[in-house]
Design a protein around this motif. Sequence first.
Motif, short mmCIF file in Angstrom:
data_model
loop_
_atom_site.label_atom_id
_atom_site.label_comp_id
_atom_site.label_asym_id
_atom_site.label_seq_id
_atom_site.Cartn_x
_atom_site.Cartn_y
_atom_site.Cartn_z
N GLU A 157 3.21 6.24 2.71
CA GLU A 157 2.32 5.98 1.58
C GLU A 157 2.12 7.24 0.74
O GLU A 157 2.19 7.22 -0.49
N CYS A 158 1.86 8.36 1.42
CA CYS A 158 1.58 9.61 0.72
C CYS A 158 2.18 10.77 1.49
O CYS A 158 2.02 10.84 2.72
N GLU B 161 4.71 6.51 -2.18
CA GLU B 161 4.06 5.93 -3.36
C GLU B 161 3.21 6.97 -4.08
O GLU B 161 3.05 6.93 -5.29
#
Length: 394
Positions: A6-7, A121
């Motif tokens: 995600e990060c 993302e």
Amino acid sequence: MFKKKECIAMLLAGGQGSRLYALTQKTAKPAVPFGGKYRIIDFPLSNCINSGIDTVGVLTQYQPLVLNEYIGNGLPWDLDRAFGGVKILPPYQGNKTADWYKGTANAIYQNLEFINRYDAEYVLILSGDHIYKMDYSKMLDYHIEKGADCTIAVLDVPLEEASRFGIMSANDDNSIYKFTEKPKNPDSTLASMGIYIFGKDKLEKYLIEDNADPNSSNDFGKNIIPTMLAAGEKMFAYQFDGYWKDVGTIQSLWEANMDLLGEHPEFTLYNEDWRIFARHFAAAPQYIGEDAKVKNSIITEGCEIYGTVENSVIFTGAKIMEGAIVRDSVIMSGTVVEAGATVEYSILDENVRIGSGASVGVAKNKSKGITVIGADVAIENGKIIGDNEMISDN
């Protein structure tokens, strides 16, 4: 096929740190020792793993050897992962170009392949020269909640200090409408902390455009942020209210070490809920001699204290001998202050020897400027080194 992250975090750790003078002649600024048993880079790395971010690219350039050895495989920070973990990212030769990192934005641009490898993302951009504890997951939640293209962490600073920082002007909903780098007459006190979260696609777009501009400084503060604002992108300020210190100068590094001794109760290393991890090497317990006097100081394992230590931070393996006096100072690993010597308002780097009866940093006219003795320097017996002096072996 790799799974999605995600990060991921990109940690800018390639700066020369020229304002730290003797302390960075042989090592990059993020590898400078701090607080008795840590290095500056321990703080952003620990913040990442405590925040649930387990993929960190560390971008190195200047004097990287000590930093690379220290980070190793990332085990001390639980970043030794088969997929993700911590990765050292020096400049390298690609199939088209080979170049040093020309600025903060260019450094990230040259590593877009690393970012895309994890199909992240969101991308968190960090600096490797700040001392603070921060939960990046809360900032990420805020970024997602706002639907932001870029979120910038800010600290509310006194108006008289605002001209030292990049200043954000924001609306009531914290949306940013103006950014000014070190304004002479600031209209806001929201100072950028150099911590950014971008949507990956937007970041990639602006980095590619910035790299194609021959007139760009390739810098986030000077180029990327103003360009995104001018284009009307959704940009928000995330307010941080904890302890934060840019330790890019001798004075600020000394102050941050002194803050550990009780000036800032909100800043402590003794918190099991948010530990600062480090690569510790085995050391014997500290020894405090029968005639030693220790007051309001941090004495790390492996130290031998026979003299007087007041308001000071003493690193692993340092020795303060009989009759020696150390006050308001930072004494790094392996340094010896011989019998009868006096050290005040000073930072002594690693493996320094202060000879018997010598005097270092004792303030003339009470100016109390910080004296710095670089690594591996030996000060002769009886020699006097005044306040605010800088001594190195180069």
